[in-house]
Structures are given as structure tokens and as C-alpha cells.
Design a protein around this motif. Structure first.
Motif, PDB file in Angstrom:
ATOM      1  N   CYS A 178      15.987  41.497  34.046  1.00 53.02           N
ATOM      2  CA  CYS A 178      16.476  40.245  33.456  1.00 53.02           C
ATOM      3  C   CYS A 178      15.303  39.469  32.865  1.00 53.02           C
ATOM      4  O   CYS A 178      14.316  39.205  33.569  1.00 53.02           O
ATOM      5  CB  CYS A 178      17.179  39.413  34.515  1.00 53.02           C
ATOM      6  SG  CYS A 178      17.741  37.800  33.892  1.00 53.02           S
ATOM      7  N   PRO A 179      15.373  39.078  31.588  1.00 53.78           N
ATOM      8  CA  PRO A 179      14.263  38.355  30.967  1.00 53.78           C
ATOM      9  C   PRO A 179      14.117  36.934  31.500  1.00 53.78           C
ATOM     10  O   PRO A 179      13.077  36.304  31.304  1.00 53.78           O
ATOM     11  CB  PRO A 179      14.639  38.354  29.481  1.00 53.78           C
ATOM     12  CG  PRO A 179      16.125  38.493  29.463  1.00 53.78           C
ATOM     13  CD  PRO A 179      16.471  39.345  30.647  1.00 53.78           C
ATOM     14  N   ASN A 180      15.137  36.420  32.178  1.00 50.39           N
ATOM     15  CA  ASN A 180      15.097  35.042  32.688  1.00 50.39           C
ATOM     16  C   ASN A 180      14.561  34.961  34.110  1.00 50.39           C
ATOM     17  O   ASN A 180      13.710  34.130  34.422  1.00 50.39           O
ATOM     18  CB  ASN A 180      16.496  34.424  32.625  1.00 50.39           C
ATOM     19  CG  ASN A 180      17.020  34.330  31.208  1.00 50.39           C
ATOM     20  OD1 ASN A 180      16.285  33.957  30.293  1.00 50.39           O
ATOM     21  ND2 ASN A 180      18.285  34.678  31.005  1.00 50.39           N
ATOM     22  N   CYS A 181      15.076  35.849  34.988  1.00 44.25           N
ATOM     23  CA  CYS A 181      14.688  35.754  36.398  1.00 44.25           C
ATOM     24  C   CYS A 181      13.836  36.915  36.881  1.00 44.25           C
ATOM     25  O   CYS A 181      13.299  36.876  37.988  1.00 44.25           O
ATOM     26  CB  CYS A 181      15.927  35.624  37.286  1.00 44.25           C
ATOM     27  SG  CYS A 181      16.979  37.101  37.269  1.00 44.25           S
ATOM     28  N   GLY A 182      13.727  37.976  36.070  1.00 44.36           N
ATOM     29  CA  GLY A 182      12.912  39.109  36.457  1.00 44.36           C
ATOM     30  C   GLY A 182      13.570  40.073  37.414  1.00 44.36           C
ATOM     31  O   GLY A 182      12.934  41.024  37.882  1.00 44.36           O
ATOM     32  N   THR A 183      14.844  39.851  37.724  1.00 44.71           N
ATOM     33  CA  THR A 183      15.554  40.743  38.644  1.00 44.71           C
ATOM     34  C   THR A 183      15.788  42.099  37.997  1.00 44.71           C
ATOM     35  O   THR A 183      16.217  42.191  36.850  1.00 44.71           O
ATOM     36  CB  THR A 183      16.910  40.143  39.060  1.00 44.71           C
ATOM     37  OG1 THR A 183      16.679  38.879  39.681  1.00 44.71           O
ATOM     38  CG2 THR A 183      17.641  41.071  40.037  1.00 44.71           C
ATOM     39  N   GLU A 184      15.510  43.168  38.743  1.00 43.24           N
ATOM     40  CA  GLU A 184      15.718  44.522  38.247  1.00 43.24           C
ATOM     41  C   GLU A 184      17.085  45.027  38.690  1.00 43.24           C
ATOM     42  O   GLU A 184      17.423  44.971  39.878  1.00 43.24           O
ATOM     43  CB  GLU A 184      14.624  45.456  38.767  1.00 43.24           C
ATOM     44  CG  GLU A 184      14.727  46.865  38.238  1.00 43.24           C
ATOM     45  CD  GLU A 184      13.577  47.740  38.689  1.00 43.24           C
ATOM     46  OE1 GLU A 184      13.511  48.897  38.241  1.00 43.24           O
ATOM     47  OE2 GLU A 184      12.739  47.266  39.489  1.00 43.24           O
ATOM     48  N   SER A 185      17.871  45.524  37.720  1.00 41.45           N
ATOM     49  CA  SER A 185      19.214  46.026  38.022  1.00 41.45           C
ATOM     50  C   SER A 185      19.357  47.440  37.495  1.00 41.45           C
ATOM     51  O   SER A 185      18.906  47.753  36.392  1.00 41.45           O
ATOM     52  CB  SER A 185      20.279  45.128  37.376  1.00 41.45           C
ATOM     53  OG  SER A 185      20.168  43.793  37.840  1.00 41.45           O
ATOM     54  N   HIS A 186      19.996  48.279  38.284  1.00 42.30           N
ATOM     55  CA  HIS A 186      20.252  49.662  37.881  1.00 42.30           C
ATOM     56  C   HIS A 186      21.698  49.766  37.419  1.00 42.30           C
ATOM     57  O   HIS A 186      22.574  50.220  38.148  1.00 42.30           O
ATOM     58  CB  HIS A 186      19.963  50.615  39.036  1.00 42.30           C
ATOM     59  CG  HIS A 186      18.543  50.561  39.506  1.00 42.30           C
ATOM     60  ND1 HIS A 186      18.175  50.738  40.812  1.00 42.30           N
ATOM     61  CD2 HIS A 186      17.388  50.316  38.815  1.00 42.30           C
ATOM     62  CE1 HIS A 186      16.856  50.631  40.923  1.00 42.30           C
ATOM     63  NE2 HIS A 186      16.364  50.367  39.718  1.00 42.30           N
ATOM     64  N   ILE A 187      21.917  49.356  36.170  1.00 42.26           N
ATOM     65  CA  ILE A 187      23.272  49.242  35.633  1.00 42.26           C
ATOM     66  C   ILE A 187      23.962  50.596  35.587  1.00 42.26           C
ATOM     67  O   ILE A 187      25.146  50.725  35.902  1.00 42.26           O
ATOM     68  CB  ILE A 187      23.232  48.612  34.225  1.00 42.26           C
ATOM     69  CG1 ILE A 187      22.638  47.203  34.307  1.00 42.26           C
ATOM     70  CG2 ILE A 187      24.627  48.563  33.618  1.00 42.26           C
ATOM     71  CD1 ILE A 187      22.436  46.553  32.956  1.00 42.26           C
ATOM     72  N   PHE A 188      23.237  51.620  35.198  1.00 42.21           N
ATOM     73  CA  PHE A 188      23.819  52.954  35.061  1.00 42.21           C
ATOM     74  C   PHE A 188      23.408  53.887  36.200  1.00 42.21           C
ATOM     75  O   PHE A 188      23.523  55.094  36.093  1.00 42.21           O
ATOM     76  CB  PHE A 188      23.413  53.581  33.723  1.00 42.21           C
ATOM     77  CG  PHE A 188      23.873  52.807  32.525  1.00 42.21           C
ATOM     78  CD1 PHE A 188      25.221  52.797  32.167  1.00 42.21           C
ATOM     79  CD2 PHE A 188      22.983  52.071  31.763  1.00 42.21           C
ATOM     80  CE1 PHE A 188      25.654  52.078  31.065  1.00 42.21           C
ATOM     81  CE2 PHE A 188      23.410  51.350  30.659  1.00 42.21           C
ATOM     82  CZ  PHE A 188      24.746  51.346  30.312  1.00 42.21           C
ATOM     83  N   HIS A 216      16.375  47.444  27.283  1.00 37.90           N
ATOM     84  CA  HIS A 216      15.816  46.146  26.883  1.00 37.90           C
ATOM     85  C   HIS A 216      16.381  45.753  25.528  1.00 37.90           C
ATOM     86  O   HIS A 216      16.558  46.595  24.640  1.00 37.90           O
ATOM     87  CB  HIS A 216      14.291  46.210  26.816  1.00 37.90           C
ATOM     88  CG  HIS A 216      13.640  44.863  26.823  1.00 37.90           C
ATOM     89  ND1 HIS A 216      13.470  44.110  25.689  1.00 37.90           N
ATOM     90  CD2 HIS A 216      13.122  44.127  27.848  1.00 37.90           C
ATOM     91  CE1 HIS A 216      12.871  42.966  25.994  1.00 37.90           C
ATOM     92  NE2 HIS A 216      12.648  42.953  27.289  1.00 37.90           N
ATOM     93  N   ILE A 217      16.628  44.462  25.353  1.00 36.25           N
ATOM     94  CA  ILE A 217      17.243  43.974  24.115  1.00 36.25           C
ATOM     95  C   ILE A 217      16.351  44.222  22.906  1.00 36.25           C
ATOM     96  O   ILE A 217      16.842  44.379  21.775  1.00 36.25           O
ATOM     97  CB  ILE A 217      17.590  42.464  24.235  1.00 36.25           C
ATOM     98  CG1 ILE A 217      18.497  42.048  23.079  1.00 36.25           C
ATOM     99  CG2 ILE A 217      16.319  41.621  24.316  1.00 36.25           C
ATOM    100  CD1 ILE A 217      19.048  40.638  23.222  1.00 36.25           C
ATOM    101  N   SER A 218      15.037  44.312  23.120  1.00 37.08           N
ATOM    102  CA  SER A 218      14.138  44.514  21.987  1.00 37.08           C
ATOM    103  C   SER A 218      14.365  45.870  21.319  1.00 37.08           C
ATOM    104  O   SER A 218      14.141  46.012  20.110  1.00 37.08           O
ATOM    105  CB  SER A 218      12.680  44.412  22.444  1.00 37.08           C
ATOM    106  OG  SER A 218      12.356  45.439  23.362  1.00 37.08           O
TER     107      SER A 218
END
Length: 351
Positions: free
Chosen positions: A279-289, A312-314
């Protein structure tokens, strides 16, 4: 220079009548497309599954006739199929023999079992990352039905034809070619197997690729006509499989791996794309897939795990703008991921 009208091209093509037909190649539907770009003309002849014996002669005649139209400086005629070889018994029929592409040292296929895993984004960033190590690299978009390279490079020009050889476009000092450069951007590609395979062959053999150290081929998803044509026409140094960690994607990735193994193409390794999301706001790492699935598949089948690229959105933003992240933000963690993967591949190829 006079402006070239499509009607003028069609009128001269109407004077061509195949020996096996009573109607000309325009009225019979053989001419499926005429593309005009400034003074250059592209013509697609669709012979379907059973091209006539005089198909090569018709191609040459179409080129000759089109050049008589005032203002035309170059003509490229693409045929949908090649005359089939004489039928032999299954026991004696030999498979096509792949050949080297002139001036190209290594051809690597970037493939996936399914769409939507970021294969095209991986292909272009991997190709650009290989350039970082001083290599001459080209990128072939072999996804006939859904070409992505025009958008990823921001290129809209038509390739030039010199001495009947297509000249690839240049993006970021890299030679690139795509069916998307030869057809209208909004034109759907509704082609049968022979025409798809013929187009794939032309993108490989009728383009001035050399000299290159590596030609990266962005393959379409699945295991269909393009994949078959690629392994039959070109000597592949290896294949790279792109997958997300999702179980569904990994099932299809295994199918892609199996296909290349059956035809004797080495698996250079597996890349886990969209491996994690931070997350670019809070830095939390998520394993979406999910996480680590591609690495586990690599371990199971005994092939290298090349690395993981985060979601990443970039990646989406730079791709949509035609400036891939390895060009627009060379020092980013994502670019570093591609550089590490490219270094492994270059080492495997001995470059």
C-alpha cells in the motif's frame, strides 16, 4: 506527390484473375485489406485453408500492379497461407525444421498459460532490462489477436518496406515489431489458423531483425497456432513463463511449460508477477493473489525461479503512457527486479 486513394489500388487489383477462378481477386474476397500509409501500401491476400497453386504469382502480380498507381513508392503484400506440402503418411511425415533468424543470436519466448498475468508488461521491461547489460535487443509482439506493444511503446507509425523486407520500428534504442503496426488500431483480427501462422512466420522471417543478441518474443496466452508456428519456424534458446501466484494461473502456467517441454524448448525459468502489493499510503504488504506459488512450481518441475515482480500502479501508468518503468524510473525497486531477472537470463544464455 498525389494522394493515394484506396479505390485506385482496388481498381488495379481487379485486373488480376486467378487461373482457378472466373472472378478477380477483389470481387472474390481474396483481397481482405488494403492499408495506405503516406506513399506505402500494404495488401492482405486471404486464400483461406486452400491457397491456389499460383498464389506466389498472384502475390507478385498484386505488388507489381499496386506500384503502377501514381504516388506509390513501396508495396508489401501479405499472404494468409502457403501452399500445403504433398500429403504423406503419418509414419513418414517430418515436422517442419526450425531455422535461425539471420543476425539474431538468441530468441526467447515470454509465455503464459492464460491472459491477464502481465506477460506483455514483463516482456518489454525484460527486453529493456537486458539492454542495460550492453546487449542488442529486439522485441516481437507475437500476440496476433491482442497486440500490446504499440501502446507500451507509444508508437503509431507504419513500418517501411525496403527490398520486400519490413523495417522494424525503434523504441528506446530497441527494434520492435507488432501486427498492431500493420493494421488499423480499431480493426479486429478475425483470422483462421493458416492465416495466423502465416502472419507469425512473416513477423519472424520477413523483418530486418539483425544484428541482435536477443530477440524477446511476447507470446499470446495459451498453446495455440502462434505457439506452434513459433517453435516450428524459429530456433528458440528458451522460454520464460510468467504467472501470478494464483492457483488458477499456475494451473495454466503448467500447461504452457508442458507444451514447450514436449517440443524440446528449454525452460529458462518462471517469473512470479503481481507477487505482492504494498500500500503506497500505509506500507502494508498484501498478497492479493497468494504468494510463492510460482516459486513452488519452479521447484516442483526443476526449473529456475527467476524472481518476483510486485503489483504496483506505476507499472500500469507507465505502460499506458508508452514509457515502461525501466525507462521512466530506472532506479525504482520494480526496475531493479527486472534488472536482476535479466542478469540471470543473460548468464544462462552466456551473454
Amino acid at each position: 506527390m498525389p494522394e493515394i486513394q484506396k479505390k485506385s489500388i482496388l481498381d488495379v487489383l481487379k485486373t488480376i484473375i486467378p487461373t482457378s477462378q472466373a472472378t478477380n481477386i477483389v470481387d472474390s474476397g481474396i483481397v481482405s485489406a488494403v492499408i495506405i500509409d503516406s506513399s506505402q501500401v500494404g495488401i492482405v491476400l486471404d486464400f483461406g485453408d486452400t491457397p491456389p497453386n499460383d498464389a506466389p504469382a498472384l502475390r507478385a502480380l498484386a505488388e507489381e500492379k499496386a506500384k503502377t498507381v501514381p504516388g506509390v513508392t513501396a508495396v508489401n503484400v501479405v499472404m494468409s497461407a502457403i501452399k500445403k506440402a504433398p500429403t504423406v503418411t503419418p509414419a513418414t511425415k517430418a515436422p517442419p525444421t526450425p531455422t535461425q533468424i539471420p543476425g539474431v543470436k538468441h530468441v526467447i519466448a515470454v509465455a503464459s498459460g492464460k491472459g491477464g498475468v502481465g506477460k506483455s508488461t514483463t516482456s518489454i521491461n525484460l527486453a529493456l532490462a537486458l539492454q542495460k547489460y550492453g546487449l542488442k535487443v529486439g522485441l516481437l509482439d507475437a500476440d496476433i489477436f491482442g497486440p500490446s506493444v504499440p501502446m507500451l511503446t507509444g508508437l503509431t507509425a507504419r513500418p517501411e518496406i525496403k527490398d520486400k523486407v519490413i523495417q522494424p520500428l525503434i523504441a528506446f534504442d530497441m527494434k520492435v515489431m507488432s501486427i498492431g503496426f500493420l493494421i488499423d488500431v480499431d480493426q479486429p483480427v478475425v483470422w483462421r489458423g493458416p492465416r495466423v501462422m502465416g502472419a507469425t512466420q512473416q513477423l519472424l522471417k520477413d523483418v530486418a531483425w539483425g544484428p541482435l543478441d536477443v530477440l524477446v518474443v511476447d507470446m499470446p496466452p495459451g498453446t495455440g497456432d502462434v505457439q506452434l508456428s513459433m517453435v516450428q519456424q524459429a530456433v528458440l534458446s528458451g522460454a520464460i513463463i510468467v504467472s501470478t501466484p494464483q492457483d488458477l494461473a499456475l494451473i495454466d502456467a503448467r500447461k504452457g511449460i508442458s507444451m514447450f517441454q514436449k517440443v524440446g524448448t528449454p525452460i529458462l525459468g518462471i517469473i512470479e508477477n503481481m507477487s505482492t502489493y504494498i500500500c503506497p499510503n500505509c506500507g502494508t504488504e498484501s498478497h492479493i493473489f497468494g504468494h510463492g506459488g510460482a516459486q513452488e512450481v519452479a521447484r516442483t518441475i526443476g526449473c529456475p525461479f527467476l524472481g518476483a515482480v510486485p503489483l504496483h500502479i506505476s507499472l500500469r501508468e507507465t505502460g499506458d503512457k508508452g514509457t515502461p518503468v525501466t525507462v521512466s524510473d530506472k532506479e525504482s525497486p520494480i526496475s531493479q527486479s527486472y534488472y536482476k531477472i535479466a542478469e540471470k537470463i543473460a548468464g544462462t544464455l552466456g551473454l
